[in-house]
Design a protein around this motif. Structure first.
Motif, PDB file in Angstrom:
ATOM      1  N   ILE A 111     -38.551  30.832 -36.467  1.00  0.00           N
ATOM      2  CA  ILE A 111     -37.974  31.984 -35.792  1.00  0.00           C
ATOM      3  C   ILE A 111     -37.177  31.547 -34.553  1.00  0.00           C
ATOM      4  O   ILE A 111     -36.066  32.032 -34.311  1.00  0.00           O
ATOM      5  CB  ILE A 111     -39.077  32.992 -35.394  1.00  0.00           C
ATOM      6  CG1 ILE A 111     -39.835  33.482 -36.619  1.00  0.00           C
ATOM      7  CG2 ILE A 111     -38.513  34.152 -34.597  1.00  0.00           C
ATOM      8  CD1 ILE A 111     -38.971  34.147 -37.659  1.00  0.00           C
ATOM      9  N   LEU A 112     -37.711  30.628 -33.775  1.00  0.00           N
ATOM     10  CA  LEU A 112     -37.040  30.159 -32.565  1.00  0.00           C
ATOM     11  C   LEU A 112     -35.700  29.495 -32.890  1.00  0.00           C
ATOM     12  O   LEU A 112     -34.665  29.832 -32.292  1.00  0.00           O
ATOM     13  CB  LEU A 112     -37.936  29.185 -31.809  1.00  0.00           C
ATOM     14  CG  LEU A 112     -37.362  28.617 -30.512  1.00  0.00           C
ATOM     15  CD1 LEU A 112     -37.266  29.716 -29.469  1.00  0.00           C
ATOM     16  CD2 LEU A 112     -38.217  27.473 -30.009  1.00  0.00           C
ATOM     17  N   PHE A 113     -35.697  28.573 -33.838  1.00  0.00           N
ATOM     18  CA  PHE A 113     -34.459  27.885 -34.198  1.00  0.00           C
ATOM     19  C   PHE A 113     -33.455  28.847 -34.825  1.00  0.00           C
ATOM     20  O   PHE A 113     -32.259  28.736 -34.590  1.00  0.00           O
ATOM     21  CB  PHE A 113     -34.756  26.716 -35.148  1.00  0.00           C
ATOM     22  CG  PHE A 113     -35.232  25.465 -34.472  1.00  0.00           C
ATOM     23  CD1 PHE A 113     -36.208  25.501 -33.490  1.00  0.00           C
ATOM     24  CD2 PHE A 113     -34.712  24.240 -34.834  1.00  0.00           C
ATOM     25  CE1 PHE A 113     -36.656  24.348 -32.876  1.00  0.00           C
ATOM     26  CE2 PHE A 113     -35.159  23.073 -34.230  1.00  0.00           C
ATOM     27  CZ  PHE A 113     -36.121  23.127 -33.245  1.00  0.00           C
ATOM     28  N   SER A 114     -33.925  29.804 -35.629  1.00  0.00           N
ATOM     29  CA  SER A 114     -33.018  30.795 -36.208  1.00  0.00           C
ATOM     30  C   SER A 114     -32.374  31.648 -35.122  1.00  0.00           C
ATOM     31  O   SER A 114     -31.174  31.929 -35.161  1.00  0.00           O
ATOM     32  CB  SER A 114     -33.762  31.703 -37.185  1.00  0.00           C
ATOM     33  OG  SER A 114     -34.240  30.978 -38.279  1.00  0.00           O
ATOM     34  N   GLY A 115     -33.172  32.056 -34.158  1.00  0.00           N
ATOM     35  CA  GLY A 115     -32.642  32.870 -33.059  1.00  0.00           C
ATOM     36  C   GLY A 115     -31.607  32.123 -32.241  1.00  0.00           C
ATOM     37  O   GLY A 115     -30.548  32.672 -31.909  1.00  0.00           O
ATOM     38  N   PHE A 116     -31.889  30.879 -31.910  1.00  0.00           N
ATOM     39  CA  PHE A 116     -30.913  30.086 -31.165  1.00  0.00           C
ATOM     40  C   PHE A 116     -29.652  29.838 -31.991  1.00  0.00           C
ATOM     41  O   PHE A 116     -28.550  29.823 -31.461  1.00  0.00           O
ATOM     42  CB  PHE A 116     -31.520  28.759 -30.709  1.00  0.00           C
ATOM     43  CG  PHE A 116     -32.380  28.880 -29.490  1.00  0.00           C
ATOM     44  CD1 PHE A 116     -32.055  29.732 -28.462  1.00  0.00           C
ATOM     45  CD2 PHE A 116     -33.531  28.126 -29.374  1.00  0.00           C
ATOM     46  CE1 PHE A 116     -32.856  29.841 -27.325  1.00  0.00           C
ATOM     47  CE2 PHE A 116     -34.337  28.226 -28.248  1.00  0.00           C
ATOM     48  CZ  PHE A 116     -33.998  29.080 -27.222  1.00  0.00           C
ATOM     49  N   THR A 117     -29.808  29.644 -33.292  1.00  0.00           N
ATOM     50  CA  THR A 117     -28.644  29.436 -34.148  1.00  0.00           C
ATOM     51  C   THR A 117     -27.782  30.689 -34.200  1.00  0.00           C
ATOM     52  O   THR A 117     -26.555  30.608 -34.178  1.00  0.00           O
ATOM     53  CB  THR A 117     -29.076  29.026 -35.565  1.00  0.00           C
ATOM     54  OG1 THR A 117     -29.923  27.878 -35.477  1.00  0.00           O
ATOM     55  CG2 THR A 117     -27.887  28.698 -36.430  1.00  0.00           C
ATOM     56  N   VAL A 118     -28.413  31.865 -34.263  1.00  0.00           N
ATOM     57  CA  VAL A 118     -27.649  33.115 -34.237  1.00  0.00           C
ATOM     58  C   VAL A 118     -26.867  33.220 -32.940  1.00  0.00           C
ATOM     59  O   VAL A 118     -25.662  33.496 -32.944  1.00  0.00           O
ATOM     60  CB  VAL A 118     -28.571  34.345 -34.390  1.00  0.00           C
ATOM     61  CG1 VAL A 118     -27.847  35.625 -34.050  1.00  0.00           C
ATOM     62  CG2 VAL A 118     -29.113  34.430 -35.796  1.00  0.00           C
ATOM     63  N   LEU A 119     -27.531  33.001 -31.820  1.00  0.00           N
ATOM     64  CA  LEU A 119     -26.882  33.140 -30.523  1.00  0.00           C
ATOM     65  C   LEU A 119     -25.706  32.182 -30.373  1.00  0.00           C
ATOM     66  O   LEU A 119     -24.570  32.608 -30.133  1.00  0.00           O
ATOM     67  CB  LEU A 119     -27.892  32.906 -29.399  1.00  0.00           C
ATOM     68  CG  LEU A 119     -27.304  32.906 -27.985  1.00  0.00           C
ATOM     69  CD1 LEU A 119     -26.758  34.275 -27.623  1.00  0.00           C
ATOM     70  CD2 LEU A 119     -28.345  32.455 -26.986  1.00  0.00           C
ATOM     71  N   PHE A 120     -25.958  30.895 -30.524  1.00  0.00           N
ATOM     72  CA  PHE A 120     -24.908  29.916 -30.274  1.00  0.00           C
ATOM     73  C   PHE A 120     -23.880  29.871 -31.398  1.00  0.00           C
ATOM     74  O   PHE A 120     -22.698  29.630 -31.154  1.00  0.00           O
ATOM     75  CB  PHE A 120     -25.517  28.537 -30.010  1.00  0.00           C
ATOM     76  CG  PHE A 120     -26.336  28.512 -28.762  1.00  0.00           C
ATOM     77  CD1 PHE A 120     -25.770  28.784 -27.527  1.00  0.00           C
ATOM     78  CD2 PHE A 120     -27.698  28.251 -28.814  1.00  0.00           C
ATOM     79  CE1 PHE A 120     -26.531  28.786 -26.371  1.00  0.00           C
ATOM     80  CE2 PHE A 120     -28.463  28.233 -27.664  1.00  0.00           C
ATOM     81  CZ  PHE A 120     -27.879  28.501 -26.434  1.00  0.00           C
TER      82      PHE A 120
END
Length: 184
Positions: A111-120
């Motif tokens: 979830i953390l890596f997916s969220g950061f990938t969405v943002l950046f």
């Protein structure tokens, strides 16, 4: 004395309604333009199709970002709980078969890596942050969030020509056609 050179950014044309903008978008797409955009105060159903916009690549970025998080969570838990510091709990073995104990960190890092990938990924794809845009200098563009519908065709488009693009926008029903310039 300051000499600021300006270069042409493109044309901005106003349309009377959402349906007029939709039809004009189809005409601009059919004319072969690639560097242009529509601006409206609210989402218009089907406008992406009328503009010829393909599906975003962002879901693939998020998928691979999530898989990276999953693998990171697995290897982090495996290395710390099996390799470096084996923890025996209730006589259970410390090996690869204790994967169910690894699920919480694997899930959280996915979830953390997916969220950061969405943002950046989103910021990179839409080329933000951009502090200023040439359209902000327009006399009429501030109405795009209130009651007006616009098409902006950029001068860097290979099909752009000052007279041809203006006549296309006029034929499509555009009014208040404005030449937008940006500082060089």
């Amino acid at each position: 004395m300051s000499t600021t050179r300006k270069r042409v950014y493109g044309y901005l044309a106003e349309f009377k309604s959402a349906s007029a903008l939709y039809k004009a978008a189809e005409q601009v797409r059919d004319a072969g333009f690639r560097k242009w955009d529509c601006h409206s105060p609210y989402p218009i159903h089907g406008l992406d199709g009328a503009m010829g916009i393909k599906r975003s690549i962002l879901p693939w970025f998020v998928f691979f970002g999530g898989m990276t998080g999953l693998a990171t969570g697995f290897f982090l838990a495996y290395i710390t709980q099996v390799q470096i510091y084996p923890t025996v709990v209730q006589s259970k073995p410390t090996n690869i078969f204790t994967v169910p104990a690894f699920f919480p960190p694997m899930f959280e890092l996915t979830i953390l890596f997916s969220g950061f990938t969405v943002l950046f990924g989103l910021l990179a794809l839409i080329k933000l942050p951009r502090l200023n845009h040439p359209l902000f200098a327009s006399r009429q563009f501030h109405r795009a969030t209130d009651d007006a519908f616009f098409i902006a065709i950029e001068a860097r488009d290979p099909k752009f020509s000052p007279d041809g693009t203006r006549s296309l926008l006029e034929e499509a029903g555009g009014s208040n056609i404005e030449l937008i310039e940006e500082e060089d």
